[in-house]
Design a protein around this motif. Sequence first.
Motif, PDB file in Angstrom:
ATOM      1  N   PRO A 171       0.804  -1.225   0.000  1.00 21.85           N
ATOM      2  CA  PRO A 171       0.000   0.000   0.000  1.00 21.85           C
ATOM      3  C   PRO A 171       0.835   1.273   0.000  1.00 21.85           C
ATOM      4  N   MET A 172       2.136   1.172   0.262  1.00 29.41           N
ATOM      5  CA  MET A 172       2.957   2.364   0.434  1.00 29.41           C
ATOM      6  C   MET A 172       3.048   3.259  -0.809  1.00 29.41           C
ATOM      7  N   PRO A 173       3.194   2.719  -2.019  1.00 27.25           N
ATOM      8  CA  PRO A 173       3.291   3.604  -3.186  1.00 27.25           C
ATOM      9  C   PRO A 173       2.119   4.566  -3.323  1.00 27.25           C
ATOM     10  N   LEU A 174       0.931   4.153  -2.908  1.00 27.13           N
ATOM     11  CA  LEU A 174      -0.221   5.048  -2.977  1.00 27.13           C
ATOM     12  C   LEU A 174      -0.271   5.959  -1.752  1.00 27.13           C
ATOM     13  N   LEU A 175      -0.079   5.396  -0.576  1.00 31.93           N
ATOM     14  CA  LEU A 175      -0.254   6.165   0.655  1.00 31.93           C
ATOM     15  C   LEU A 175       0.826   7.224   0.826  1.00 31.93           C
ATOM     16  N   GLU A 176       2.050   6.957   0.340  1.00 28.45           N
ATOM     17  CA  GLU A 176       3.133   7.901   0.554  1.00 28.45           C
ATOM     18  C   GLU A 176       2.946   9.204  -0.222  1.00 28.45           C
ATOM     19  N   LYS A 177       1.974   9.227  -1.109  1.00 29.64           N
ATOM     20  CA  LYS A 177       1.720  10.439  -1.897  1.00 29.64           C
ATOM     21  C   LYS A 177       0.706  11.375  -1.237  1.00 29.64           C
ATOM     22  N   MET A 194       7.897  -3.933   1.884  1.00 30.81           N
ATOM     23  CA  MET A 194       7.344  -2.601   1.688  1.00 30.81           C
ATOM     24  C   MET A 194       8.446  -1.700   1.156  1.00 30.81           C
ATOM     25  N   VAL A 195       8.075  -0.792   0.270  1.00 26.73           N
ATOM     26  CA  VAL A 195       9.045   0.136  -0.313  1.00 26.73           C
ATOM     27  C   VAL A 195       8.551   1.564  -0.093  1.00 26.73           C
ATOM     28  N   ILE A 196       9.412   2.377   0.509  1.00 27.56           N
ATOM     29  CA  ILE A 196       9.099   3.792   0.738  1.00 27.56           C
ATOM     30  C   ILE A 196      10.132   4.612  -0.017  1.00 27.56           C
ATOM     31  N   TYR A 210      13.632   1.381   2.724  1.00 23.91           N
ATOM     32  CA  TYR A 210      13.453   2.808   2.994  1.00 23.91           C
ATOM     33  C   TYR A 210      14.539   3.604   2.276  1.00 23.91           C
ATOM     34  N   GLU A 211      14.111   4.627   1.553  1.00 23.76           N
ATOM     35  CA  GLU A 211      15.041   5.481   0.823  1.00 23.76           C
ATOM     36  C   GLU A 211      15.184   6.822   1.536  1.00 23.76           C
ATOM     37  N   LEU A 212      16.404   7.342   1.605  1.00 25.79           N
ATOM     38  CA  LEU A 212      16.644   8.635   2.240  1.00 25.79           C
ATOM     39  C   LEU A 212      15.812   9.722   1.564  1.00 25.79           C
ATOM     40  N   GLY A 213      15.316  10.624   2.399  1.00 28.76           N
ATOM     41  CA  GLY A 213      14.475  11.707   1.887  1.00 28.76           C
ATOM     42  C   GLY A 213      13.001  11.473   2.161  1.00 28.76           C
ATOM     43  N   ALA A 214      12.658  10.282   2.628  1.00 26.14           N
ATOM     44  CA  ALA A 214      11.262   9.980   2.957  1.00 26.14           C
ATOM     45  C   ALA A 214      11.015  10.185   4.448  1.00 26.14           C
ATOM     46  N   MET A 215       9.782  10.465   4.796  1.00 23.29           N
ATOM     47  CA  MET A 215       9.325  10.571   6.184  1.00 23.29           C
ATOM     48  C   MET A 215      10.222  11.482   7.022  1.00 23.29           C
ATOM     49  N   CYS A 216      10.505  12.642   6.518  1.00 24.33           N
ATOM     50  CA  CYS A 216      11.447  13.544   7.179  1.00 24.33           C
ATOM     51  C   CYS A 216      10.931  14.095   8.507  1.00 24.33           C
ATOM     52  N   PHE A 217       9.604  14.010   8.736  1.00 30.45           N
ATOM     53  CA  PHE A 217       9.029  14.556   9.964  1.00 30.45           C
ATOM     54  C   PHE A 217       8.544  13.456  10.907  1.00 30.45           C
TER      55      PHE A 217
END
Length: 730
Positions: free
Chosen positions: A615-621, A639-641, A665-672
């Motif tokens: 579900p992450m590709p949709l939810l992360e947007k 899971m891929v973020i 997990y890729e750097l630059g995601a979920m910064c907060f």
Amino acid sequence: MLKLGDDESHMRSSQNVDDDADVVGFEEDVKMLLRKRIIGGLETRRIVLVKGMSGIGKTTLAREIYNHPTVVERFKRRLWVSNVTHFTIKELLIKLIQQVEDPHPSSSLENMDNQSLRDMLRQHLLGTRYLIVLDDVPKPMYLHSFLRALPREYDGSRLLLTSHTRNMNIDNIDVHHMKPLDSKKSWQLFLKTINHGNKLTGEHKFPMKLEHMGKQMLRKCGGLPLAIKEVGKQLAEKKVSGESEWEQLLESVDFGSTLKLLEPFYHKLDPELESCFLYMSFFKENTTLRAKKLAHIWIAGGVVDSTHRFKSYLNDLVNDSFIEVMDKSTEYRMNVVLHMLSIQKAEEKLGFEILRSNGNNRPSESPRHHRVIICSRDKFNYSTDQDKLLVSLFFHGGGYLDTSPSYWKSFELLKILDLEDFGLKILPETIGTLMELRYLGLRNNYIKELPDSFGCLENLEVLDIAQNFLVEVPDIIWEMRSLHHLYLSDVICRKPSKIDALQLLVTLTYVSVDNWTYELSDLKMLTRLRKLGIEELDGSSDVSKLFVSLALLENLEHLILRGYRFRSMPCLDEIGVLHNLQTLKLDGLLARLPNNVPPNIKSLTLVNSCLDEDPMPLLEKLPELKYLKLRNAYTGQQMVILPEGFPSLEVLCIEELWNLRNVQYELGAMCFLEKLEIHDCPCLDTLSDVVERMFWVKEIKMVTTKSIATKARNSDSIYDLTNREYQFMS
């Protein structure tokens, strides 16, 4: 020559037998604080706050840090001031200066102004690595003024504070939350206290055959070291011989001395919070309370006048360590010792009484306005001559409820009636005589039918009959125009619901999708409806009609859609028309996520969705998403973020993803992101690699297998990160 001030001298001389008993249970706290916040970490000056309720061991923990060999070696200057709550900024500065300077006439220091004192202290500390401990810092503290007295060099110095509150209004402060001792550590401290206090041996020693009984008694201490020590000392002072005498003592332990020691903590309450604290006495000890229920009862009782004020007061009680947060700020609990104190104070100030079927009653000497009835399955008479004065009535336990017509007619002023979890089967028809009732709690019982007399409850604002399986609801309920909050589930309506007639509704959960979509013509009149739960959705549900109707509710912010048993929910693509929606919970099987999730969603929960695709590709947007919870929501292994994913996310909870093995997990995601919780994901063993890269996350909580938890605990790369709180449980 370094001069020890009175506080430090007292500390050094206080390392006696009792203090040795104190340290039981704090070994991990000491290790973690030293490694992460005192010895380890950045070379900048750091402010560390040890927070917790009175008696939980904050001073003991700070003392262990202060006297630890590595601390003595690392910090050239170590200063300690106790009972800071009683000092002005000037008195605090003088106490510290007296610990770093040769004997100095106190009169000359007292004649100096605050700025001169700050300059003097700064000169003494300049060029040295120091540790300053301020014990028992009050809420309205002058810390900003005090901090100006400390050098700004980046030398690894530390300021360690202990306090019951975290409202310090200081940036970049590291908070260490003190937790109550678990049952094992509580027992260790109890035995150590008894053995130190009672030097007798043989038949006079505490019999291990009574270990179970002793642990049952200790549950009333709530893991609070202060209470455990007081109980242990109380028993150690007795000249006891034989098991029977020990058994009698365990049954008659008096907690009065412990409550007296907590009096100063109680007096720290702001006046506007005192009534909130006293109202906690109405609930069962050690019970988990829903925030919504607390809000309804405080409002119905006149303690607060709005939901906004409730949230403010509740947050204050949490920040000041009077109430513990259990789950996502929706569930709370009070320590059992504090609960005893709330009962004691409510009896003194509220006209509160407790009646029990076993005859062990606590009647109030003042006029009775609030009553708790604790009963077993046996019938007993709980009516008194002061029923007419009662404002609130709570039933705990379970069993018999008086259904005689005369009984309920005597409660002329009753506003709050709570029978939750009581095992109730039948409601008396005379319940309709409670004309002043504002709150009626009937959750989790065995009620099959509501009486028609409900229509007489003209002032009822909250009705909770959730978790009563297949309860029949009379038509008259849709004419109760004062209802603000209506909690239903699995109800049977004789006729189609007339929900649109309840124009004051703010909350409605749950109503069948068929009842909702059947001839509701005036939905625009439901202008106050904020939260709505729809249940029994399956593949045949007309969701097009559902979402068209929901779009008419201009103030709807919180929506829950629940599937029908084990059937798949329908396609929810049309949910995107609900532009004002901020909180969404989907509970049930989904073939896939809706393509058009409302763009302003801030909180999203997926439960039992069992999705095949990540579900992450949709939810992360989702640009506004701050809270995401996935429980049994995904059956895949990875899971891929991606970078820049989840640009606003603050809390991520992953539960019961049984097959999940890897989070890429890729750097630059979920910064907060501030909080990460992972529960029951037994195949996920790559946590160390993920959180090492997410160095800004403040709180990590993981409940998993023993091997994964051990691996996480032993990961140097994780624990070397600072400003972070960990819980790894197997």
